[in-house]
Design a protein around this motif. Structure first.
Motif, mmCIF file in Angstrom:
data_model
loop_
_atom_site.group_PDB
_atom_site.id
_atom_site.type_symbol
_atom_site.label_atom_id
_atom_site.label_comp_id
_atom_site.label_asym_id
_atom_site.label_seq_id
_atom_site.Cartn_x
_atom_site.Cartn_y
_atom_site.Cartn_z
ATOM 1 N N SER A 1 0.798 -1.218 0.000
ATOM 2 C CA SER A 1 0.000 0.000 0.000
ATOM 3 C C SER A 1 0.834 1.273 0.000
ATOM 4 O O SER A 1 0.441 2.279 -0.607
ATOM 5 N N ASP A 2 1.989 1.248 0.657
ATOM 6 C CA ASP A 2 2.834 2.449 0.657
ATOM 7 C C ASP A 2 3.323 2.774 -0.747
ATOM 8 O O ASP A 2 3.428 3.952 -1.126
ATOM 9 N N GLU A 3 3.626 1.746 -1.541
ATOM 10 C CA GLU A 3 4.037 1.963 -2.928
ATOM 11 C C GLU A 3 2.868 2.466 -3.763
ATOM 12 O O GLU A 3 3.039 3.330 -4.634
ATOM 13 N N GLU B 1 -8.219 8.667 -3.801
ATOM 14 C CA GLU B 1 -8.406 8.316 -2.397
ATOM 15 C C GLU B 1 -9.070 6.940 -2.265
ATOM 16 O O GLU B 1 -8.711 6.137 -1.399
ATOM 17 N N TYR B 2 -10.014 6.670 -3.152
ATOM 18 C CA TYR B 2 -10.687 5.372 -3.137
ATOM 19 C C TYR B 2 -9.689 4.236 -3.352
ATOM 20 O O TYR B 2 -9.680 3.245 -2.609
ATOM 21 N N SER C 1 -6.199 -0.282 -1.329
ATOM 22 C CA SER C 1 -4.888 -0.887 -1.128
ATOM 23 C C SER C 1 -4.581 -1.080 0.362
ATOM 24 O O SER C 1 -4.110 -2.140 0.782
ATOM 25 N N TYR C 2 -4.838 -0.049 1.163
ATOM 26 C CA TYR C 2 -4.597 -0.179 2.599
ATOM 27 C C TYR C 2 -5.533 -1.216 3.217
ATOM 28 O O TYR C 2 -5.147 -1.955 4.137
ATOM 29 N N GLN C 3 -6.749 -1.293 2.714
ATOM 30 C CA GLN C 3 -7.676 -2.306 3.220
ATOM 31 C C GLN C 3 -7.181 -3.709 2.884
ATOM 32 O O GLN C 3 -7.260 -4.623 3.715
ATOM 33 N N ALA D 1 -7.229 3.007 5.676
ATOM 34 C CA ALA D 1 -8.224 2.829 4.611
ATOM 35 C C ALA D 1 -9.428 3.729 4.853
ATOM 36 O O ALA D 1 -9.896 4.427 3.942
ATOM 37 N N ILE D 2 -9.932 3.739 6.083
ATOM 38 C CA ILE D 2 -11.086 4.579 6.419
ATOM 39 C C ILE D 2 -10.773 6.043 6.154
ATOM 40 O O ILE D 2 -11.596 6.783 5.588
#
Length: 247
Positions: A40-42, A71-72, A77-79, A87-88
């Motif tokens: 997710s950081d990438e 943003e979505y 990705s974070y989720q 993610a939230i």
């Protein structure tokens, strides 16, 4: 994506003919998120580059709509990586950008991405939040279709509720029919749309305990994004659909 959806989930879809509605320079972000090969950081770094380009190329409601989409995808990705608080935060930012875009000029894109961010928040927020906002997914998706009847993702979110909503609000058979209609209907289908529809049919057939029929649909999804972990888990039985009920 280990948790089941509470109201309506903007999941993942597959097929063979695509029509892109996004700028060419934006598409790598979507592809990277669905391929699930980068952390997710990438993905966030890539999004930052695309956001910078968007600020140079776009303005007004169009800029806010594309920033809402960034943003979505960062939220997705974070989720995927289990970082739900981040993610939230991104989904909430996506809602804010989408609402800003709509306030400036209502559009199919603005309403669609607003619905998409809300749909994902429904998988992460409290039951109370879902009760207050869950029905907004369909409301905004229908508004997106009122501005552009070919918006496939808007129709996907409307049909997905029959598959992913908790009992007694789901109707998996109806969901399968509507997903097949989506694939064959008068919509502009992107790779994402086709992947989402196929994986949803496959998931539905697994819920109906028809693994043989489900396999072909999941494999169609994997033709689009072969490295997508959610599709792989469904195919190999590591992610099993469950029946959800509201008590």
């Amino acid at each position: 994506m280990k948790k089941m959806l509470i109201v309506c989930l903007f999941l993942v879809a597959a097929g063979s003919l695509f029509a892109e509605t996004l700028p060419d320079w934006f598409i790598p972000l979507r592809e990277t998120v669905y391929e699930q090969e980068q952390k997710s950081d990438e993905v966030s770094k890539l999004s930052g580059q695309i956001e910078a380009k968007a600020r140079l190329m776009l303005s007004g409601f169009s800029l806010d709509a594309i920033l809402a989409r960034c943003e979505y995808y960062k939220g997705r990705s974070y989720q995927y990586d289990g970082m739900n608080k981040l993610a939230i935060s991104h989904y909430e930012n996506g809602m804010a950008y989408a609402e800003k875009s709509i306030k400036a000029q209502p559009s199919s894109e603005g309403y669609e991405i607003l619905a998409a961010n809300i749909s994902q928040l429904c998988t992460l927020k409290s039951k109370l939040w879902v009760m207050l906002h869950g029905l907004d997914v369909e409301k905004y998706a229908k508004l997106a279709l009122s501005y552009n009847a070919e918006n496939a993702n808007a129709q996907y979110m409307i049909s997905a509720r029959w598959i992913y909503a908790p009992s007694p609000f789901s109707d998996v058979g109806r969901g399968i029919v509507e997903m097949k209609d989506l694939l064959n209907g008068p919509y502009i289908l992107t790779r994402e749309d086709i992947f989402n529809a196929n994986i949803s049919v496959g998931y539905s057939l697994l819920r109906q305990k028809k693994p043989g029929e489900a396999e072909s649909w999941i494999k169609k999804a994997l033709e689009i994004y072969p490295t997508n972990k959610y599709a792989q888990d469904l195919l190999f039985g590591n992610e099993k659909p469950v029946e959800i009920s509201i008590k």
